[in-house]
Write an enzyme that holds these catalytic residues in place. Structure first.
Site, PDB file in Angstrom:
ATOM      1  N   HIS A 122       0.870  -1.185   0.000  1.00  0.00           N
ATOM      2  CA  HIS A 122       0.000   0.000   0.000  1.00  0.00           C
ATOM      3  C   HIS A 122       0.908   1.237   0.000  1.00  0.00           C
ATOM      4  O   HIS A 122       2.023   1.192   0.520  1.00  0.00           O
ATOM      5  CB  HIS A 122      -0.844  -0.049   1.278  1.00  0.00           C
ATOM      6  CG  HIS A 122      -1.886   1.015   1.399  1.00  0.00           C
ATOM      7  ND1 HIS A 122      -1.599   2.297   1.799  1.00  0.00           N
ATOM      8  CD2 HIS A 122      -3.229   0.974   1.192  1.00  0.00           C
ATOM      9  CE1 HIS A 122      -2.723   2.996   1.837  1.00  0.00           C
ATOM     10  NE2 HIS A 122      -3.726   2.220   1.478  1.00  0.00           N
ATOM     11  N   ASP A 199       3.353  -4.672   7.733  1.00  0.00           N
ATOM     12  CA  ASP A 199       2.138  -3.861   7.652  1.00  0.00           C
ATOM     13  C   ASP A 199       0.960  -4.809   7.918  1.00  0.00           C
ATOM     14  O   ASP A 199       0.594  -5.627   7.072  1.00  0.00           O
ATOM     15  CB  ASP A 199       2.052  -3.231   6.255  1.00  0.00           C
ATOM     16  CG  ASP A 199       0.772  -2.427   6.072  1.00  0.00           C
ATOM     17  OD1 ASP A 199      -0.118  -2.499   6.940  1.00  0.00           O
ATOM     18  OD2 ASP A 199       0.660  -1.733   5.040  1.00  0.00           O
ATOM     19  N   GLN A 202      -4.259  -5.067   7.048  1.00  0.00           N
ATOM     20  CA  GLN A 202      -5.283  -6.020   6.608  1.00  0.00           C
ATOM     21  C   GLN A 202      -5.136  -7.340   7.356  1.00  0.00           C
ATOM     22  O   GLN A 202      -6.135  -7.945   7.743  1.00  0.00           O
ATOM     23  CB  GLN A 202      -5.166  -6.279   5.093  1.00  0.00           C
ATOM     24  CG  GLN A 202      -5.303  -5.047   4.219  1.00  0.00           C
ATOM     25  CD  GLN A 202      -6.741  -4.527   4.120  1.00  0.00           C
ATOM     26  OE1 GLN A 202      -7.707  -5.240   4.398  1.00  0.00           O
ATOM     27  NE2 GLN A 202      -6.895  -3.277   3.736  1.00  0.00           N
ATOM     28  N   LYS A 225     -10.130  -0.280  10.343  1.00  0.00           N
ATOM     29  CA  LYS A 225     -10.383  -1.537   9.630  1.00  0.00           C
ATOM     30  C   LYS A 225     -10.689  -2.668  10.620  1.00  0.00           C
ATOM     31  O   LYS A 225     -11.115  -3.745  10.233  1.00  0.00           O
ATOM     32  CB  LYS A 225      -9.168  -1.913   8.784  1.00  0.00           C
ATOM     33  CG  LYS A 225      -8.860  -0.899   7.687  1.00  0.00           C
ATOM     34  CD  LYS A 225      -7.753  -1.382   6.804  1.00  0.00           C
ATOM     35  CE  LYS A 225      -7.026  -0.254   6.098  1.00  0.00           C
ATOM     36  NZ  LYS A 225      -7.737   0.375   5.011  1.00  0.00           N
ATOM     37  N   CYS A 364      -4.714   2.535  -3.680  1.00  0.00           N
ATOM     38  CA  CYS A 364      -3.439   3.012  -3.102  1.00  0.00           C
ATOM     39  C   CYS A 364      -2.328   1.999  -3.326  1.00  0.00           C
ATOM     40  O   CYS A 364      -1.540   1.702  -2.415  1.00  0.00           O
ATOM     41  CB  CYS A 364      -3.576   3.295  -1.602  1.00  0.00           C
ATOM     42  SG  CYS A 364      -4.652   4.643  -1.215  1.00  0.00           S
TER      43      CYS A 364
HETATM   44  N1  PLP Z   1      -1.582  -0.672   4.524  1.00  0.00           N
HETATM   45  C1  PLP Z   1      -2.583  -1.375   3.991  1.00  0.00           C
HETATM   46  C2  PLP Z   1      -2.313  -2.782   3.505  1.00  0.00           C
HETATM   47  C3  PLP Z   1      -3.857  -0.828   3.897  1.00  0.00           C
HETATM   48  O1  PLP Z   1      -4.847  -1.543   3.345  1.00  0.00           O
HETATM   49  C4  PLP Z   1      -4.071   0.495   4.359  1.00  0.00           C
HETATM   50  C5  PLP Z   1      -5.395   1.129   4.212  1.00  0.00           C
HETATM   51  O2  PLP Z   1      -6.077   0.938   3.235  1.00  0.00           O
HETATM   52  C6  PLP Z   1      -2.995   1.188   4.925  1.00  0.00           C
HETATM   53  C7  PLP Z   1      -1.773   0.574   4.986  1.00  0.00           C
HETATM   54  C8  PLP Z   1      -3.142   2.591   5.451  1.00  0.00           C
HETATM   55  O3  PLP Z   1      -3.979   2.637   6.545  1.00  0.00           O
HETATM   56  P1  PLP Z   1      -4.421   4.060   7.149  1.00  0.00           P
HETATM   57  O4  PLP Z   1      -4.885   4.886   5.989  1.00  0.00           O
HETATM   58  O5  PLP Z   1      -5.516   3.711   8.074  1.00  0.00           O
HETATM   59  O6  PLP Z   1      -3.248   4.633   7.819  1.00  0.00           O
END
Ligand code: PLP
Length: 406
Positions: A122, A199, A202, A225, A364
């Site tokens: 992401h 990360d 998910q 999430k 993203c």
């Molecule tokens: N990493 C992953 C795999 C995600 O799906 C997301 C959000 O869609 C993020 C990071 C970023 O999360 P946040 O926008 O809540 O900081």
């Protein structure tokens, strides 16, 4: 016995209609809905227990501090961290990863040092590392996914060279649903002196997480999430790494003393939590995590695995749907395009008319879209309250979209 109807009744929004149809919410990968107990906790925190934390000596300040600080322990339990002081609370994964980029990587990595990333990260796990590339000549090394969307942990380990300092990798792709064997990566990387940031934005939603077993240095989660409020989250930091870090943001709460010519920082983890935090958001997150743990992460994983199998089977019956990512180990997240000219946005608009909420676009994940050779996809992402009947609603709505665009 997993009682999905009972679980659904906990989420008031699921009984509403959208465009005259019952809501079929399949956009959990972007943000999940909130159970009533989280909503109640937020209301109670503001209506009865609100004050700033850490600073006051009065009753409400002590109460709010206690409620807020309890969440640190809840997060530690959720992730099976050995100690709640290994948890830095924050506004979500984006802040968590930036904290590591600025606080750990920036002072340590030099020009020519390498960070390994998978192509399915992401942007939150890409852009902070681009800062290091732009500003101090750090090299980003990319590991590709296989044709089925899986990621071979050995391919990640093979990318390690003498200059590799960090692997930053997702546990579960937000686009393909691919689950990565982060444990194998962490254990081998550790042997070779390379730190690993996982990360978990998910991953932590869909499976039990044990940061000690995984053996990671950093593990980021994001509350919205996890059925909690937006602007809540945390990052687990291995204590040796925390000791190596310098604070990223300065301000109140992260200091013991400030004078004209010196500043003495607070102890970790407070040292990494500058300013008034998302007090109520974090209290809501604590309730959400307790809710998930009460249902049981194994039970959630089992329920979602059945949804994944059923969705895989139903979509396989539609030979005009191209599902991106068919890894054997994947979460119930499906990105797809429809044969013909229809853009993902048009498809999602048709689905929306049928009350089906999916996401359309790049999710993203620019490098992954380039790798897949697609401009955009539709993504249906499932959560603990979704049902097989909702998969059928999705398929019916896709059939309508296919008829309209064929
Ligand atoms: N990493 C992953 C795999 C995600 O799906 C997301 C959000 O869609 C993020 C990071 C970023 O999360 P946040 O926008 O809540 O900081």
């Amino acid at each position: 016995m997993y009682d999905v109807e009972k679980i659904r009744a906990d989420f008031p929004i699921l009984s509403r209609q959208v465009n005259g149809k019952p809501l079929t919410y399949l956009d959990n990968g972007a943000s999940a809905q909130k159970p009533q107990m989280v909503i109640d906790a937020i209301t109670r925190a503001y209506a009865e227990e609100y004050s700033n934390v850490h600073r006051g000596l009065h009753y409400l300040s002590n109460l709010a501090t206690e409620r807020y600080e309890t969440v640190r322990g809840t997060i530690a339990r959720f992730l099976n961290a050995a100690d709640e002081n290994h948890i830095v609370m924050n506004s979500g994964t984006t802040e968590g990863i930036n904290t590591i980029a600025y606080g750990w990587a920036m002072p340590r990595l030099q020009s020519g040092d390498e960070i390994i990333l998978s192509v399915m990260e992401h942007h939150a796990n890409i852009v902070p590392w681009h800062f290091l590339r732009e500003r101090q000549g750090v090299v980003l090394k990319w590991v590709e996914t296989a044709a089925d969307g899986s990621l071979d942990p050995q391919a990640v380990l093979d990318a390690i060279g003498p200059k590799t300092k960090l692997i930053a990798i997702t546990q579960c792709s937000n686009v393909l649903g691919t689950i990565v064997d982060v444990k194998t990566i962490c254990h081998e990387a550790r042997e070779r002196g390379v730190a690993v940031l996982v990360d978990g934005s998910q991953g932590a939603v869909h499976m039990p997480v044990d940061v000690q077993d995984i053996g990671c240095d950093f593990y980021a989660i994001t509350g919205h999430k996890l059925y909690g409020p937006s602007s809540s989250g945390a990052i687990y930091i291995r204590p040796e790494r925390m000791a190596e870090m310098r604070p990223f943001m300065g301000g109140g709460d992260m200091i013991k003393e400030v004078a004209r010519d010196q500043v003495i920082y607070n102890d970790a983890p407070m040292k990494f939590e500058a300013g008034t935090p998302g007090i109520v958001q974090m209290i809501g997150l604590g309730v959400a995590l307790d809710y998930m743990m009460d249902i049981g992460m194994e039970n959630i994983a089992e329920h979602e695995a059945a949804l994944k199998d059923y969705t895989t089977e139903r979509l396989a019956g539609l030979n005009w749907v191209n599902v991106q990512g068919q890894s054997a180990d994947k979460a119930a997240i499906f990105s797809f395009t429809l044969e013909g000219a229809a853009h993902a946005h048009d498809i999602s608009t048709i689905l929306d008319k049928k009350g089906v909420a999916v996401r359309a676009g790049q999710h993203c994940a620019g490098p992954l879209m380039d790798h897949l050779g697609v401009a955009a996809t539709c993504r249906a992402s499932f959560g603990l309250y979704n049902t097989k009947e909702e998969v059928d609603v999705l398929v019916d709505a896709l059939e309508l979209a296919h008829e309209l665009f064929a």
